[in-house]
Scaffold this motif. Structure first.
Motif, PDB file in Angstrom:
ATOM      1  N   THR A 218       0.833  -1.265   0.158  1.00  0.00           N
ATOM      2  CA  THR A 218      -0.012  -0.034   0.163  1.00  0.00           C
ATOM      3  C   THR A 218       0.806   1.181  -0.030  1.00  0.00           C
ATOM      4  OG1 THR A 218      -0.016  -0.076   2.558  1.00  0.00           O
ATOM      5  CG2 THR A 218      -1.987  -1.063   1.168  1.00  0.00           C
ATOM      6  N   LEU A 219       2.112   1.047  -0.243  1.00  0.00           N
ATOM      7  CA  LEU A 219       2.975   2.133   0.003  1.00  0.00           C
ATOM      8  C   LEU A 219       3.845   2.415  -1.495  1.00  0.00           C
ATOM      9  CD1 LEU A 219       4.565   1.854   3.488  1.00  0.00           C
ATOM     10  CD2 LEU A 219       2.905   3.329   2.713  1.00  0.00           C
ATOM     11  N   GLN A 220       3.382   1.790  -2.393  1.00  0.00           N
ATOM     12  CA  GLN A 220       3.900   2.038  -3.592  1.00  0.00           C
ATOM     13  C   GLN A 220       3.878   3.521  -4.304  1.00  0.00           C
ATOM     14  OE1 GLN A 220       2.785  -0.853  -6.664  1.00  0.00           O
ATOM     15  NE2 GLN A 220       2.225  -2.319  -5.307  1.00  0.00           N
ATOM     16  N   PRO A 221       4.967   4.031  -5.034  1.00  0.00           N
ATOM     17  CA  PRO A 221       5.824   3.270  -5.342  1.00  0.00           C
ATOM     18  C   PRO A 221       7.217   3.327  -4.563  1.00  0.00           C
ATOM     19  CG  PRO A 221       5.837   5.567  -6.259  1.00  0.00           C
ATOM     20  CD  PRO A 221       4.684   5.488  -5.472  1.00  0.00           C
ATOM     21  N   VAL A 222       7.070   3.850  -3.335  1.00  0.00           N
ATOM     22  CA  VAL A 222       8.332   3.924  -2.511  1.00  0.00           C
ATOM     23  C   VAL A 222       8.589   2.487  -1.927  1.00  0.00           C
ATOM     24  CG1 VAL A 222       9.117   4.666  -0.205  1.00  0.00           C
ATOM     25  CG2 VAL A 222       7.709   5.898  -1.596  1.00  0.00           C
ATOM     26  N   VAL A 223       7.616   1.609  -1.860  1.00  0.00           N
ATOM     27  CA  VAL A 223       7.647   0.295  -1.280  1.00  0.00           C
ATOM     28  C   VAL A 223       7.194  -0.581  -2.288  1.00  0.00           C
ATOM     29  CG1 VAL A 223       7.619  -1.873   0.436  1.00  0.00           C
ATOM     30  CG2 VAL A 223       7.988   0.666   1.228  1.00  0.00           C
ATOM     31  N   ASP A 224       7.569  -1.446  -3.083  1.00  0.00           N
ATOM     32  CA  ASP A 224       6.942  -2.411  -4.005  1.00  0.00           C
ATOM     33  C   ASP A 224       6.435  -3.748  -3.332  1.00  0.00           C
ATOM     34  OD1 ASP A 224       5.664  -3.243  -6.404  1.00  0.00           O
ATOM     35  OD2 ASP A 224       7.438  -3.391  -7.512  1.00  0.00           O
ATOM     36  N   GLY A 225       6.023  -4.600  -4.135  1.00  0.00           N
ATOM     37  CA  GLY A 225       5.982  -5.983  -3.552  1.00  0.00           C
ATOM     38  C   GLY A 225       4.453  -6.368  -3.116  1.00  0.00           C
ATOM     39  N   TYR A 226       4.615  -7.584  -2.104  1.00  0.00           N
ATOM     40  CA  TYR A 226       3.401  -7.882  -1.593  1.00  0.00           C
ATOM     41  C   TYR A 226       3.016  -7.224  -0.304  1.00  0.00           C
ATOM     42  CZ  TYR A 226       3.806 -11.524  -5.237  1.00  0.00           C
ATOM     43  OH  TYR A 226       4.015 -12.277  -6.408  1.00  0.00           O
ATOM     44  N   GLY A 227       1.737  -7.507  -0.155  1.00  0.00           N
ATOM     45  CA  GLY A 227       1.214  -6.827   1.393  1.00  0.00           C
ATOM     46  C   GLY A 227       1.993  -7.690   2.514  1.00  0.00           C
ATOM     47  N   TRP A 228       1.590  -6.963   3.744  1.00  0.00           N
ATOM     48  CA  TRP A 228       1.859  -7.230   4.808  1.00  0.00           C
ATOM     49  C   TRP A 228       0.952  -7.056   6.207  1.00  0.00           C
ATOM     50  CZ3 TRP A 228       4.365  -3.345   2.218  1.00  0.00           C
ATOM     51  CH2 TRP A 228       3.944  -2.002   2.281  1.00  0.00           C
ATOM     52  N   PHE A 229       1.042  -7.623   7.205  1.00  0.00           N
ATOM     53  CA  PHE A 229       0.148  -7.737   8.176  1.00  0.00           C
ATOM     54  C   PHE A 229       0.054  -6.251   8.855  1.00  0.00           C
ATOM     55  CE2 PHE A 229       0.913 -12.393   8.543  1.00  0.00           C
ATOM     56  CZ  PHE A 229      -0.720 -12.609   8.382  1.00  0.00           C
ATOM     57  N   ASP A 230      -1.263  -5.775   8.728  1.00  0.00           N
ATOM     58  CA  ASP A 230      -1.528  -4.527   9.552  1.00  0.00           C
ATOM     59  C   ASP A 230      -1.349  -4.499  11.073  1.00  0.00           C
ATOM     60  OD1 ASP A 230      -2.814  -1.688   8.890  1.00  0.00           O
ATOM     61  OD2 ASP A 230      -3.659  -2.413  10.657  1.00  0.00           O
ATOM     62  N   TYR A 231      -1.055  -3.467  11.825  1.00  0.00           N
ATOM     63  CA  TYR A 231      -0.812  -3.324  13.142  1.00  0.00           C
ATOM     64  C   TYR A 231      -2.267  -3.880  13.914  1.00  0.00           C
ATOM     65  CZ  TYR A 231       3.717  -1.428  12.950  1.00  0.00           C
ATOM     66  OH  TYR A 231       5.125  -1.389  12.589  1.00  0.00           O
ATOM     67  N   SER A 232      -3.133  -3.377  13.093  1.00  0.00           N
ATOM     68  CA  SER A 232      -4.570  -3.724  13.781  1.00  0.00           C
ATOM     69  C   SER A 232      -4.660  -5.215  13.970  1.00  0.00           C
ATOM     70  CB  SER A 232      -6.015  -3.108  12.728  1.00  0.00           C
ATOM     71  OG  SER A 232      -5.933  -3.638  11.476  1.00  0.00           O
ATOM     72  N   GLN A 233      -4.543  -6.019  12.677  1.00  0.00           N
ATOM     73  CA  GLN A 233      -4.447  -7.494  12.926  1.00  0.00           C
ATOM     74  C   GLN A 233      -3.414  -8.034  14.072  1.00  0.00           C
ATOM     75  OE1 GLN A 233      -3.615  -7.505   8.487  1.00  0.00           O
ATOM     76  NE2 GLN A 233      -5.053  -9.383   8.773  1.00  0.00           N
ATOM     77  N   ILE A 234      -2.310  -7.409  14.272  1.00  0.00           N
ATOM     78  CA  ILE A 234      -1.350  -7.844  15.270  1.00  0.00           C
ATOM     79  C   ILE A 234      -2.067  -7.773  16.677  1.00  0.00           C
ATOM     80  CG2 ILE A 234       0.832  -7.770  16.304  1.00  0.00           C
ATOM     81  CD1 ILE A 234       1.806  -6.888  13.328  1.00  0.00           C
TER      82      ILE A 234
END
Length: 335
Positions: free
Chosen positions: A170-186
């Motif tokens: 969700t931080l493209q174009p700064v960070v590419d690639g696949y998604g990660w766990f959100d802090y709300s899930q953790i």
């Protein structure tokens, strides 16, 4: 700390009532009379009826179910990837209804690349027969829920954490690639883990976690020089570039024995990182390469009252592969 048996009993009753109300044909998950609970994991089926693609998956799954007769089926993402996924999931519902097996789905990165939003698909799945999906809402993603497994005396004896590992950065174009766990899930996981531990007289309840995209720690598990993995790595782990700390949360909470993912189609190993088993399922669609793993599913057998499970691969030809036990295969008992 002074124990309060009345309060604990009330909390247990709350959890039982909350999770038993699963609707028609949606019975609570239970260990059998021998103290075992068998799970079949299928992953990355990539069914596309519009393109007549991977339709043999249904017979592959059927064959594994006939051989193994599991108590529960989990589909770990990238399942039906056509524009409208309804028919594909309806066929899964018919298949699991035929066997009267409860099932659930966690979403992969391709499960939001069709006309249905993740939210709409989550709502649709909840209504299918024998499907136990019940997205909690209020946190990131749409396949976050917990399935307790009850013991012989109706207590919660194991937990199956189901997580949405999202799609793309969700931080493209700064960070590419696949998604990660959100802090709300953790935070949600930490809170629920602590609640179950409190009810269990302060002891973590043995748990497994299922999601699609492997944690960054999977690479460390494969490269563990002290504890050799079981299985193969035929491609680099396609983990997110951002590590938000889900593995650290699991390590600190102390309940999760192992995590089970998909995503990387030609990896099927189970490795160890800081005493947590990090495992892949077996790709359930037929791959094209001569050296690629044979399509099938991963079987996991929990043991009531023990932090232990057996696991193996059952392939499309009916053969058993990569049989091992957690933790004994990786940490043998001294003779």
């Amino acid at each position: 700390m002074i124990k309060n048996p009345i309060r604990n009993a009330l909390l247990l009753a709350f959890f039982v009532s909350s999770f038993c109300a699963l609707g028609q044909n949606k019975n609570a998950l239970k260990f059998d009379s021998s103290g075992e609970f068998k799970i079949a994991q299928f992953t990355d089926t990539h069914i596309n009826m519009d393109k007549n693609s991977n339709l043999d998956v249904y017979e592959i799954v059927r064959g594994v179910l006939k051989k193994e007769q599991p108590d529960f089926v989990i589909l770990t993402g990238d399942i039906v990837t056509q524009a409208n996924p309804v028919k594909g999931y309806d066929l899964f519902a018919e298949l699991f209804s035929e066997f009267e097996i409860p099932w659930a789905v966690v979403f992969g990165n391709h499960d939001s690349q069709h006309d249905f939003s993740r939210e709409s698909l989550a709502g649709y799945l909840k209504e299918l027969p024998f499907c136990l999906n019940d997205d909690v809402g209020g946190i990131a993603g749409n396949s976050n829920f917990i399935l307790p497994v009850y013991g012989q005396s109706s207590q919660v004896s194991a937990l199956l954490y189901c997580f949405d590992s999202h799609s793309r950065s969700t931080l493209q174009p700064v960070v590419d690639g696949y998604g990660w766990f959100d802090y709300s899930q953790i935070m949600w996981y930490r809170d629920k883990s602590a609640e179950y531990s409190r009810v269990n007289n302060g002891k973590p309840v043995p748990a497994l976690a299922f999601f699609h995209i492997p944690l960054p720690e999977y690479t460390a598990a494969w490269n563990n020089k002290s504890v050799a993995p079981v299985g193969v790595k035929n491609e680099d782990e396609c983990s997110p570039d951002i590590n938000t700390g889900m593995f650290a949360a699991m390590l600190e909470c102390g309940d999760v024995m192992g995590t089970f993912v998909g995503h990387d189609h030609i990896n099927d190993y189970i490795g160890v990182h800081y005493n947590i088993a990090l495992a892949y399922g077996r790709v359930s669609k037929v791959m094209k390469g001569a050296d690629d793993p044979l399509a099938g599913g991963r079987i996991i057998v929990l043991k009531e009252g023990r932090r232990e499970f057996d696991t193996w691969i059952r392939n499309m030809k009916g053969t058993t592969e990569l049989q091992c036990n957690w933790p004994e295969t990786f940490f043998p008992k001294e003779q």
